[in-house]
Design an enzyme around this catalytic site. Structure first.
Site, PDB file in Angstrom:
ATOM      1  N   HIS A 308      -6.872   0.399 -17.178  1.00  0.00           N
ATOM      2  CA  HIS A 308      -7.507  -0.500 -17.930  1.00  0.00           C
ATOM      3  C   HIS A 308      -6.831  -1.812 -17.626  1.00  0.00           C
ATOM      4  CE1 HIS A 308      -9.042  -2.516 -21.552  1.00  0.00           C
ATOM      5  NE2 HIS A 308      -9.710  -1.487 -21.533  1.00  0.00           N
ATOM      6  N   ASP A 366     -12.830   6.085 -22.153  1.00  0.00           N
ATOM      7  CA  ASP A 366     -13.998   6.687 -21.479  1.00  0.00           C
ATOM      8  C   ASP A 366     -13.617   8.318 -20.941  1.00  0.00           C
ATOM      9  OD1 ASP A 366     -14.696   3.690 -20.322  1.00  0.00           O
ATOM     10  OD2 ASP A 366     -16.260   4.734 -21.364  1.00  0.00           O
TER      11      ASP A 366
HETATM   12  C1  SDX Z   1     -13.950   0.257 -20.368  1.00  0.00           C
HETATM   13  O1  SDX Z   1     -12.330  -4.308 -20.691  1.00  0.00           O
HETATM   14  C2  SDX Z   1     -12.398  -3.607 -21.706  1.00  0.00           C
HETATM   15  O2  SDX Z   1     -12.060  -3.597 -22.667  1.00  0.00           O
HETATM   16  C3  SDX Z   1     -13.287  -2.276 -21.155  1.00  0.00           C
HETATM   17  C4  SDX Z   1     -13.523  -1.248 -22.248  1.00  0.00           C
HETATM   18  C5  SDX Z   1     -14.217  -1.562 -23.447  1.00  0.00           C
HETATM   19  O3  SDX Z   1     -14.103  -1.037 -24.494  1.00  0.00           O
HETATM   20  O4  SDX Z   1     -15.057  -2.796 -23.151  1.00  0.00           O
HETATM   21  O5  SDX Z   1     -12.246  -0.934 -22.554  1.00  0.00           O
HETATM   22  C6  SDX Z   1     -14.564  -0.142 -21.354  1.00  0.00           C
HETATM   23  O6  SDX Z   1     -14.407  -0.404 -19.283  1.00  0.00           O
HETATM   24  C7  SDX Z   1     -12.782   0.944 -19.929  1.00  0.00           C
HETATM   25  C8  SDX Z   1     -12.472   1.236 -18.523  1.00  0.00           C
HETATM   26  C9  SDX Z   1     -13.377   2.267 -17.721  1.00  0.00           C
HETATM   27  N1  SDX Z   1     -12.982   2.281 -16.389  1.00  0.00           N
HETATM   28  C10 SDX Z   1     -12.697   3.285 -15.506  1.00  0.00           C
HETATM   29  O7  SDX Z   1     -12.411   4.178 -16.253  1.00  0.00           O
HETATM   30  C11 SDX Z   1     -12.756   3.175 -14.242  1.00  0.00           C
HETATM   31  C12 SDX Z   1     -11.426   3.689 -13.421  1.00  0.00           C
HETATM   32  N2  SDX Z   1     -10.551   2.593 -13.847  1.00  0.00           N
HETATM   33  C13 SDX Z   1     -10.479   1.349 -13.062  1.00  0.00           C
HETATM   34  O8  SDX Z   1     -11.438   1.173 -11.987  1.00  0.00           O
HETATM   35  C14 SDX Z   1      -9.501   0.341 -13.230  1.00  0.00           C
HETATM   36  O9  SDX Z   1      -8.457   0.735 -13.882  1.00  0.00           O
HETATM   37  C15 SDX Z   1     -10.089  -0.911 -14.180  1.00  0.00           C
HETATM   38  C16 SDX Z   1     -11.418  -1.443 -13.824  1.00  0.00           C
HETATM   39  C17 SDX Z   1     -10.357  -0.134 -15.571  1.00  0.00           C
HETATM   40  C18 SDX Z   1      -9.143  -2.002 -14.585  1.00  0.00           C
HETATM   41  O10 SDX Z   1      -8.921  -2.563 -13.156  1.00  0.00           O
HETATM   42  P1  SDX Z   1      -7.948  -3.775 -13.078  1.00  0.00           P
HETATM   43  O11 SDX Z   1      -7.352  -4.131 -14.361  1.00  0.00           O
HETATM   44  O12 SDX Z   1      -8.701  -4.745 -12.367  1.00  0.00           O
HETATM   45  O13 SDX Z   1      -6.923  -3.307 -12.134  1.00  0.00           O
HETATM   46  P2  SDX Z   1      -6.940  -3.091 -10.611  1.00  0.00           P
HETATM   47  O14 SDX Z   1      -8.341  -2.590 -10.005  1.00  0.00           O
HETATM   48  O15 SDX Z   1      -6.413  -4.405 -10.092  1.00  0.00           O
HETATM   49  O16 SDX Z   1      -6.010  -1.991 -10.576  1.00  0.00           O
HETATM   50  C19 SDX Z   1      -4.447  -2.214 -10.601  1.00  0.00           C
HETATM   51  C20 SDX Z   1      -3.866  -1.083  -9.577  1.00  0.00           C
HETATM   52  C21 SDX Z   1      -4.422  -1.163  -8.174  1.00  0.00           C
HETATM   53  O17 SDX Z   1      -3.627  -0.433  -7.169  1.00  0.00           O
HETATM   54  P3  SDX Z   1      -2.664  -1.815  -6.430  1.00  0.00           P
HETATM   55  O18 SDX Z   1      -3.807  -2.396  -5.523  1.00  0.00           O
HETATM   56  O19 SDX Z   1      -2.075  -2.411  -7.231  1.00  0.00           O
HETATM   57  O20 SDX Z   1      -1.922  -0.869  -5.392  1.00  0.00           O
HETATM   58  O21 SDX Z   1      -4.148   0.246 -10.193  1.00  0.00           O
HETATM   59  C22 SDX Z   1      -4.925   0.932  -9.221  1.00  0.00           C
HETATM   60  C23 SDX Z   1      -5.747   0.169  -8.258  1.00  0.00           C
HETATM   61  O22 SDX Z   1      -5.758   0.690  -7.085  1.00  0.00           O
HETATM   62  N3  SDX Z   1      -5.914   1.698 -10.187  1.00  0.00           N
HETATM   63  C24 SDX Z   1      -6.091   3.043 -10.047  1.00  0.00           C
HETATM   64  C25 SDX Z   1      -7.087   3.258 -11.311  1.00  0.00           C
HETATM   65  N4  SDX Z   1      -7.110   1.993 -11.806  1.00  0.00           N
HETATM   66  C26 SDX Z   1      -6.398   1.140 -11.270  1.00  0.00           C
HETATM   67  N5  SDX Z   1      -5.972   3.883  -9.179  1.00  0.00           N
HETATM   68  C27 SDX Z   1      -6.491   5.136  -9.414  1.00  0.00           C
HETATM   69  N6  SDX Z   1      -7.378   5.390 -10.539  1.00  0.00           N
HETATM   70  C28 SDX Z   1      -7.577   4.438 -11.181  1.00  0.00           C
HETATM   71  N7  SDX Z   1      -8.319   4.954 -12.550  1.00  0.00           N
END
Ligand code: SDX
Length: 431
Positions: A308, A366
């Site tokens: 998140h 989720d």
């Molecule tokens: C919702 O914003 C809100 O409040 C949203 C929400 C709401 O109520 O409105 O809470 C609802 O959207 C919840 C999130 C649902 N999405 C997912 O579950 C999809 C999977 N999660 C990710 O795609 C990700 O965690 C996000 C999109 C939720 C957040 O992404 P960020 O904050 O932009 O973080 P990032 O993509 O920069 O990741 C940081 C690091 C990265 O690694 P590095 O490049 O630093 O080495 O963490 C890794 C990412 O690769 N990473 C993951 C991961 N999420 C982040 N690695 C594996 N699995 C994951 N799920």
């Protein structure tokens, strides 16, 4: 907004600039950069707005480190256990917990707005039966802009309130009818003798051929899912609604824009993607392979339902959702549900893995919601429409707050330009 409490000093070369700092009632201070470009001729740079406050708000507060979520100051776990969705809607819209008669009036108003204009039925029939329900919701909610002209003058507070009530009331009907259309069953009209969640379940699962009695435990679980998704500060879809509305656009069209944004798998589409991932994993023994893939920089696979932008601790909604998943599966007599077993094993394995613990990737809202929704009989394609239905009150509450904000102006970010500088046109014969 209160007067600045402190000052930030920015030095660029020989020049020094004082930037006011505003302090919140909770959360981080903010550096006010509104005059920065005028004073220093520079922009700030923050793709994805990781460190940027786009507005001030009094609706929802999130402490990502603590895993805390407050709606108008009330913790989400208390609201989920002691309140119900329409009371949370009142709280988000008006800022306080209603007295009994206020709540009765509000619920009566919402109940009497649940039908949609009969002419709108035609919009559903224009879609293919295999259209994703989110595509239908974007289309039909956008089409509301062509019907409810008496609630689109956003300068009129009463019209804003009517538009808000119409959206909260009609979203369950639109979502349920999108589902019915996709399975070729007749639309079921809302009933005023049912509460909000029971009405939605009835519109989804009843058929003219036989009586459908809503199970009170299922409607309680449904209502709790609505509450857990109601609002969440300045997330992507809420920011979309705010930005679209900042130009003064039609409120129904702006909510349709929010629905479109929510659909993405990185946002509200994650509940559908998460359940599909759990099914793809199949059983706990396959978990190591998928965790390895999630950690592999060369593999685009991510654990859906994990991570998140704000929570660097457990999403408090996920905790409540996990309890609810156990209750619903027990009720449904779904012993040893392989998907829930895989989900719990995946959560346990991920939280032992330093990749996830170091990056503070915890289950989010989720992760468990799809398990409950599937147990209740919804196809995965209905998970995000249910999220959109629930979040409508958050979108309209934030929209209403923005329109009441004297600082409200059209949102227009700038950029870091890396393209070609000015050059002359070359005629085609000279290229
Ligand atoms: C919702 O914003 C809100 O409040 C949203 C929400 C709401 O109520 O409105 O809470 C609802 O959207 C919840 C999130 C649902 N999405 C997912 O579950 C999809 C999977 N999660 C990710 O795609 C990700 O965690 C996000 C999109 C939720 C957040 O992404 P960020 O904050 O932009 O973080 P990032 O993509 O920069 O990741 C940081 C690091 C990265 O690694 P590095 O490049 O630093 O080495 O963490 C890794 C990412 O690769 N990473 C993951 C991961 N999420 C982040 N690695 C594996 N699995 C994951 N799920």
């Amino acid at each position: 907004m209160a007067e600045p409490t402190k000052t930030a000093k920015l030095t660029i070369g020989e020049q020094a600039f004082d930037l006011p700092i505003h302090s919140p009632t909770a959360g981080p201070d903010v550096i006010d950069i509104r005059k920065l470009y005028g004073q220093a001729g520079v922009f700030t740079y923050d793709p994805g707005f990781t460190s940027t406050a786009s507005c001030d708000s009094t609706i929802t507060f999130i402490d990502g480190e603590k895993g805390e979520l407050l709606h108008r100051g009330y913790p989400i776990d208390q609201l989920a256990s002691k309140s119900h969705y329409l009371e949370v809607c009142f709280l988000l819209l008006y800022g306080y917990l209603p007295k009994a008669e206020e709540l009765e009036t509000f619920e009566g108003t919402i109940t009497r707005h649940t039908m949609i204009h009969e002419q709108m039925v035609n919009f559903f029939r224009g879609f293919r039966r295999d259209a994703h329900p989110m595509a239908i919701m974007v289309g039909v909610v956008g089409a509301m802009a062509a019907f409810y002209h008496d609630s689109t003058d956003i300068s009129d507070p009463r019209q804003r309130e009517i538009a808000s009530h119409r959206l909260i009331a009609k979203m369950p009907t639109i979502a349920a009818w999108a589902y019915k259309y996709s399975i070729g069953q007749p639309f079921v009209y809302p009933r005023n003798d049912l509460d909000y969640a029971a009405n939605f379940l009835h519109m989804c699962f009843s058929v003219p051929a036989e009586e459908y009695v809503v199970d009170p435990i299922l409607s309680r679980a449904m209502d709790r899912i609505f509450t857990l998704h109601a609002d969440h500060e300045q997330n992507a879809s809420t920011s979309t609604v705010r930005l679209a509305s900042s130009s003064g656009a039609n409120p129904f069209a702006c909510i349709a824009a929010g629905i479109a944004c929510l659909w993405g798998p990185a946002h509200g589409g994650a509940n559908q993607a998460c359940l599909e991932m759990l099914k793809q994993i199949g059983s706990p023994e396959n978990i190591p392979e998928y965790i390895a893939r999630a950690k592999d920089k060369n593999d685009p696979f991510r654990l859906m339902g994990f991570g998140h932008r704000v929570y660097k601790n457990f999403d408090p909604r996920a905790k409540v959702m996990k309890q609810s998943a156990d209750e619903v599966l027990d009720l449904m007599g779904i012993e040893n549900n392989p998907i829930l077993a895989t989900a719990k094993a995946l959560e346990e394995a991920a939280l032992k893995d330093e990749y996830f613990t170091e990056k503070k990737l915890f289950p989010n809202v989720d992760f468990y919601s799809g398990i409950i929704l599937e147990a209740m009989g919804f196809p995965t394609s209905m998970f995000t429409p249910i999220f959109a239905l629930s979040r409508t009150v958050g979108w309209v509450s934030q929209w209403k707050e923005m329109l009441n904000d004297p600082q409200n102006k059209i949102g227009r970010p700038r950029q870091l330009y890396l393209g070609e500088t000015a050059r002359d046109y070359v005629d085609i014969e000279n290229r």
